[in-house]
Design an enzyme around this catalytic site. Sequence first.
Site, short mmCIF file in Angstrom:
data_model
loop_
_atom_site.label_atom_id
_atom_site.label_comp_id
_atom_site.label_asym_id
_atom_site.label_seq_id
_atom_site.Cartn_x
_atom_site.Cartn_y
_atom_site.Cartn_z
N GLU A 98 -17.68 34.21 13.97
CA GLU A 98 -18.98 33.59 13.66
C GLU A 98 -19.12 32.23 14.32
O GLU A 98 -20.22 31.83 14.68
CB GLU A 98 -19.15 33.47 12.14
CG GLU A 98 -20.55 33.12 11.68
CD GLU A 98 -20.85 31.63 11.64
OE1 GLU A 98 -22.03 31.25 11.50
OE2 GLU A 98 -19.89 30.81 11.75
N ASP A 147 -13.21 32.98 10.51
CA ASP A 147 -12.78 31.99 11.50
C ASP A 147 -13.29 30.61 11.14
O ASP A 147 -14.22 30.45 10.33
CB ASP A 147 -13.26 32.39 12.90
CG ASP A 147 -14.77 32.54 13.01
OD1 ASP A 147 -15.40 32.95 12.00
OD2 ASP A 147 -15.33 32.25 14.08
#
Length: 434
Positions: free
Chosen positions: A147, A83
């Site tokens: 994350e 991400d």
Amino acid sequence: MADQLALDEVVTFTSDLIRIDTTNRGGGDCQERPAAEYAAARLAEAGLEPVMLERTLGRTNVVARLEGTDPSADALLLHGHLDVVPAEPADWSVHPFSGEIRDGVVWGRGAVDMKNMDAMILSVVRSWAREGVRPRRDIVIAFTADEEASAVDGAGFLADRHAHLFEGCTEGVSESGAYTFHDGQGRQFYPIGAGERGTGWMKLTARGRAGHGSKVNRENAVTRLAAAITRIGEHEWPLRLTPTVRAALTEIAAVYGIETDLSDVDALLDKLGGAAKLVEATVRNSSNPTMLDAGYKVNVIPGEAVAYVDGRFLPDTEDEFRATMDRLTGPDVDWEFAHREIALQAPVDSPTFAAMREAVQAFAPEAHTVPYCMSGGTDAKQFARLGITGYGFAPLKLPEGFDYQALFHGVDERVPVEALQFGVQVLDRFLRSV
């Protein structure tokens, strides 16, 4: 040594992954699955058997194990997140999800945080498959979701629900280390991550007496909150030196021929010039107010006001951090952790750290490799629950004037092609050596 195809593939993979928009806006608003499918396919082509795991639909993680030649050896975790943080196209010179390659540079969100490292991992593994290389120790590869938010759909989920996939792993390697830091005086440092401050994102709530905006009100929730966040924002945290930071100060000072006087760290930092940026954010805890929410009409005093503070604490200082927040918020404001993660510390005298140094210096003999503590945090915090010691090692050789740290979450994020190819060669050498 990584072959020419690996040097080409790392560029292609970085660009391809950037074009897959995995923006994480928080609150579950993200879809990593297309990037996970891409990574899993590249691993499968190299003969691995990746598994894709989700806690929430579309929030996909990929895990694969490359078996080593020594079953008795501890395994190594190699991980990267899929991400990225949001990017506003209007602010960028190129579209942030174009993956454009221009003048020897790959542009786009994730170019340094951290689709570049994801691409390096894929390139090295595929190069080994072509060459028939097997590492001595098992290498577990994990590409994670979430994350950039809480990691509950990513590394946290993997650590809590799929710990068996990481059996035998004692050390982990991931982002934010071994990049070129130019001090402005001709020296090149390569800081290797050996610690992280803990995360203490806090929600502050002030309550008071609601009323008309024209009336005197000594129990104004907004005033109470404003006073508390002012105290927090202006607080001067005391020095707290961890072993990692002590080692960083000592080694950096030695490069300049400066005697290390840790009795006056601020004076020492002044002497280090530009290199002080590598450590100055990690000699203390910190607390920065970042969000405010109060009221609904200008002539109405609300009964409640809310603020958020980004707090970070060093290893072994969380109790002090909590006590300080109790004092700074005062009797009229309550606080709680909206998100909390532990601080980390890794040994800088380990064989793994030595192998990282050697790998960097093999391709950058002019480098001064030094340990450092990250001011923020990574997925290493989640994997620490499994007893895995985390290091930051995503090597990049960057030209002077290329401000790596400013590009994290910044506008016009980009990475030179040569930096990616350097990273593949260094990562390949390091993984072969351990």
